[in-house]
Scaffold this motif. Structure first.
Motif, PDB file in Angstrom:
ATOM      1  N   ARG A   6       0.871  -1.249  -0.005  1.00 40.15           N
ATOM      2  CA  ARG A   6      -0.016   0.045  -0.135  1.00 40.15           C
ATOM      3  C   ARG A   6       0.900   1.433  -0.152  1.00 40.15           C
ATOM      4  NH1 ARG A   6      -2.693   0.624   5.969  1.00 40.15           N
ATOM      5  NH2 ARG A   6      -1.072  -0.271   6.991  1.00 40.15           N
ATOM      6  N   PRO A   7       1.985   1.274  -0.668  1.00 43.75           N
ATOM      7  CA  PRO A   7       2.609   2.599  -0.445  1.00 43.75           C
ATOM      8  C   PRO A   7       1.996   3.821  -1.260  1.00 43.75           C
ATOM      9  CG  PRO A   7       3.527   1.146  -2.604  1.00 43.75           C
ATOM     10  CD  PRO A   7       2.296   0.448  -1.632  1.00 43.75           C
ATOM     11  N   ALA A  12      -5.269   3.933   5.534  1.00 43.75           N
ATOM     12  CA  ALA A  12      -5.831   2.193   5.544  1.00 43.75           C
ATOM     13  C   ALA A  12      -7.220   2.002   4.755  1.00 43.75           C
ATOM     14  CB  ALA A  12      -5.984   1.712   7.049  1.00 43.75           C
ATOM     15  N   THR A  13      -8.040   2.859   4.970  1.00 42.54           N
ATOM     16  CA  THR A  13      -9.477   2.813   4.343  1.00 42.54           C
ATOM     17  C   THR A  13      -9.403   2.858   2.875  1.00 42.54           C
ATOM     18  OG1 THR A  13     -10.649   3.707   6.120  1.00 42.54           O
ATOM     19  CG2 THR A  13     -11.810   3.712   4.138  1.00 42.54           C
ATOM     20  N   GLU A  38     -13.380  -9.317  10.496  1.00 42.18           N
ATOM     21  CA  GLU A  38     -12.335  -9.560  11.415  1.00 42.18           C
ATOM     22  C   GLU A  38     -11.313 -10.468  10.472  1.00 42.18           C
ATOM     23  OE1 GLU A  38     -15.649 -12.665  12.242  1.00 42.18           O
ATOM     24  OE2 GLU A  38     -15.503 -10.426  11.953  1.00 42.18           O
ATOM     25  N   ASP A  39     -11.743 -11.483   9.453  1.00 40.68           N
ATOM     26  CA  ASP A  39     -10.722 -11.950   8.597  1.00 40.68           C
ATOM     27  C   ASP A  39     -10.221 -11.068   7.660  1.00 40.68           C
ATOM     28  OD1 ASP A  39     -11.749 -14.344   9.785  1.00 40.68           O
ATOM     29  OD2 ASP A  39     -13.091 -14.717   7.922  1.00 40.68           O
ATOM     30  N   LEU A  40     -10.999 -10.056   7.277  1.00 42.53           N
ATOM     31  CA  LEU A  40     -10.337  -9.179   6.255  1.00 42.53           C
ATOM     32  C   LEU A  40      -9.164  -8.057   6.914  1.00 42.53           C
ATOM     33  CD1 LEU A  40     -13.508  -8.138   4.355  1.00 42.53           C
ATOM     34  CD2 LEU A  40     -11.439  -9.179   3.276  1.00 42.53           C
ATOM     35  N   ALA A  41      -9.800  -7.775   8.332  1.00 40.00           N
ATOM     36  CA  ALA A  41      -8.672  -6.914   8.886  1.00 40.00           C
ATOM     37  C   ALA A  41      -7.351  -7.739   9.304  1.00 40.00           C
ATOM     38  CB  ALA A  41      -9.301  -6.592  10.265  1.00 40.00           C
ATOM     39  N   ALA A  42      -7.407  -8.900   9.334  1.00 38.10           N
ATOM     40  CA  ALA A  42      -6.124  -9.848   9.532  1.00 38.10           C
ATOM     41  C   ALA A  42      -5.385 -10.017   8.395  1.00 38.10           C
ATOM     42  CB  ALA A  42      -6.550 -11.132  10.196  1.00 38.10           C
ATOM     43  N   ALA A  43      -6.089 -10.125   7.135  1.00 38.27           N
ATOM     44  CA  ALA A  43      -5.539 -10.506   5.895  1.00 38.27           C
ATOM     45  C   ALA A  43      -4.823  -9.100   5.525  1.00 38.27           C
ATOM     46  CB  ALA A  43      -6.618 -10.576   4.865  1.00 38.27           C
ATOM     47  N   PHE A  44      -5.381  -8.021   5.892  1.00 36.39           N
ATOM     48  CA  PHE A  44      -4.722  -6.697   5.250  1.00 36.39           C
ATOM     49  C   PHE A  44      -3.969  -6.228   6.597  1.00 36.39           C
ATOM     50  CE2 PHE A  44      -8.596  -6.395   2.578  1.00 36.39           C
ATOM     51  CZ  PHE A  44      -7.881  -6.332   1.286  1.00 36.39           C
ATOM     52  N   SER A  47      -6.788  -2.743  11.491  1.00 36.52           N
ATOM     53  CA  SER A  47      -8.097  -2.755  12.390  1.00 36.52           C
ATOM     54  C   SER A  47      -9.210  -3.045  11.641  1.00 36.52           C
ATOM     55  CB  SER A  47      -8.118  -1.506  13.418  1.00 36.52           C
ATOM     56  OG  SER A  47      -8.441  -0.354  12.774  1.00 36.52           O
ATOM     57  N   ARG A  48     -10.519  -3.250  12.264  1.00 34.21           N
ATOM     58  CA  ARG A  48     -11.763  -3.342  11.826  1.00 34.21           C
ATOM     59  C   ARG A  48     -12.228  -2.212  11.351  1.00 34.21           C
ATOM     60  NH1 ARG A  48     -15.245  -7.754  15.176  1.00 34.21           N
ATOM     61  NH2 ARG A  48     -16.661  -7.271  13.640  1.00 34.21           N
ATOM     62  N   MET A  49     -12.052  -1.114  11.659  1.00 35.31           N
ATOM     63  CA  MET A  49     -12.538   0.094  11.636  1.00 35.31           C
ATOM     64  C   MET A  49     -12.346   0.549   9.891  1.00 35.31           C
ATOM     65  SD  MET A  49     -14.521   2.741  12.348  1.00 35.31           S
ATOM     66  CE  MET A  49     -14.266   2.869  14.192  1.00 35.31           C
ATOM     67  N   PRO A  50     -11.373   0.311   9.491  1.00 42.25           N
ATOM     68  CA  PRO A  50     -11.078   0.790   8.029  1.00 42.25           C
ATOM     69  C   PRO A  50     -11.807  -0.162   7.119  1.00 42.25           C
ATOM     70  CG  PRO A  50      -8.872   0.234   8.983  1.00 42.25           C
ATOM     71  CD  PRO A  50      -9.961   0.206  10.141  1.00 42.25           C
ATOM     72  N   VAL A  51     -11.712  -1.395   7.744  1.00 43.55           N
ATOM     73  CA  VAL A  51     -12.240  -2.403   6.889  1.00 43.55           C
ATOM     74  C   VAL A  51     -13.927  -2.002   6.970  1.00 43.55           C
ATOM     75  CG1 VAL A  51     -13.140  -5.065   6.936  1.00 43.55           C
ATOM     76  CG2 VAL A  51     -10.678  -4.420   7.288  1.00 43.55           C
ATOM     77  N   ARG A  52     -14.543  -1.823   7.808  1.00 41.55           N
ATOM     78  CA  ARG A  52     -16.039  -1.433   8.077  1.00 41.55           C
ATOM     79  C   ARG A  52     -16.243  -0.361   6.924  1.00 41.55           C
ATOM     80  NH1 ARG A  52     -16.149  -0.087  12.879  1.00 41.55           N
ATOM     81  NH2 ARG A  52     -16.309  -2.239  13.615  1.00 41.55           N
ATOM     82  N   GLU A  53     -15.306   0.783   7.072  1.00 45.38           N
ATOM     83  CA  GLU A  53     -15.601   1.808   6.346  1.00 45.38           C
ATOM     84  C   GLU A  53     -15.483   1.558   4.519  1.00 45.38           C
ATOM     85  OE1 GLU A  53     -12.887   4.679   7.475  1.00 45.38           O
ATOM     86  OE2 GLU A  53     -13.872   5.066   9.353  1.00 45.38           O
ATOM     87  N   ALA A  54     -14.373   0.639   4.532  1.00 46.87           N
ATOM     88  CA  ALA A  54     -14.540   0.260   2.955  1.00 46.87           C
ATOM     89  C   ALA A  54     -15.588  -0.482   2.355  1.00 46.87           C
ATOM     90  CB  ALA A  54     -12.919  -0.536   2.896  1.00 46.87           C
ATOM     91  N   LEU A  55     -16.187  -1.208   3.420  1.00 46.39           N
ATOM     92  CA  LEU A  55     -17.193  -2.195   2.913  1.00 46.39           C
ATOM     93  C   LEU A  55     -18.313  -1.484   2.680  1.00 46.39           C
ATOM     94  CD1 LEU A  55     -17.036  -5.301   5.676  1.00 46.39           C
ATOM     95  CD2 LEU A  55     -16.566  -5.376   2.952  1.00 46.39           C
ATOM     96  N   ARG A  56     -18.593  -0.081   3.514  1.00 44.14           N
ATOM     97  CA  ARG A  56     -19.548   0.800   3.211  1.00 44.14           C
ATOM     98  C   ARG A  56     -19.161   1.439   1.812  1.00 44.14           C
ATOM     99  NH1 ARG A  56     -23.871  -0.781   5.517  1.00 44.14           N
ATOM    100  NH2 ARG A  56     -23.743  -1.199   7.721  1.00 44.14           N
TER     101      ARG A  56
END
Length: 218
Positions: A6-7, A12-13, A38-44, A47-56
């Protein structure tokens, strides 16, 4: 596998959204695949916050759906959704083009010409979808209506998945590229009526071809 590099991303989002969007568009994450935070947060490695925002954000692009008791999943590809996107594009894009056309600069038209030339030589469906989006947005860019352009770009992004699927499954129809050339010629001539007619025909015919194919699979 989703890339973790991710350079070029500021947040993170932004990184998670871009990586997941490309994975969905490329079919790495197939339709109906569950997207557990939780799986996506671990893969990337976030934390779960940017994953949640990205999903939205991906939900706003019609690439992700949220279901009760199931959570987020990759949106299905369907003839109904394709037709819905096409109807919205056919209403919005001529409006944006009519506002933009007389304000297009020499540089805008030169860029559109370059993008068409790249599409003429491109065989990769993913790259073709991106070039197609950039070509259309270049012609609409001088509309001076930020909300309208945001809606246009949102639905072009939603259509990108279908375009990639169409190019992969059916091949790229030469008629589509002929219409791009005709559209650019009308813009160069300043003929708003002809240009808008071409856009509507271009969007509707591509949608009908894809819908017929998707209906045939059902």
């Amino acid at each position: 596998m989703i890339a973790r590099n991710r350079p070029r991303f500021r947040t993170a989002t932004e990184f998670v959204e871009a990586a997941m969007r490309e994975a969905i568009l490329e079919g790495v994450l197939p339709a109906g695949a569950p997207l557990r935070q939780e799986d996506l947060a671990a893969a990337f490695g976030v934390s779960r916050m940017p994953v949640r925002e990205a999903l939205r954000q991906l939900e706003a692009r019609a690439l992700v759906e949220f279901h009760p008791h199931r959570g987020a999943v990759v949106a299905e590809i369907s003839a109904e959704d394709s037709a819905d996107i096409g109807a919205i594009r056919a209403a919005l894009e001529p409006a944006a083009l009519r506002l933009s056309l007389l304000h297009l600069t020499t540089d805008d038209l030169a860029l559109a010409t370059e993008l068409i030339a790249e599409m003429d030589a491109e065989a990769d469906p993913g790259r073709m979808g991106e070039l197609n989006r950039r070509f259309h947005m270049t012609l609409y860019s001088r509309a001076g209506r930020p909300r309208l352009l945001a809606l246009v770009e949102q639905h072009l992004a939603a259509a990108d998945r279908y375009l990639r699927f169409q190019f992969s499954a059916l091949g790229y129809h030469p008629r589509s590229q002929d219409e791009h050339h005709a559209l650019l010629a009308a813009c160069r001539a300043g003929d708003a009526d002809a240009a808008c007619d071409i856009v509507v025909r271009h969007v509707i015919q591509a949608g009908e071809q894809l819908s017929a194919f998707l209906d045939g699979r059902g």
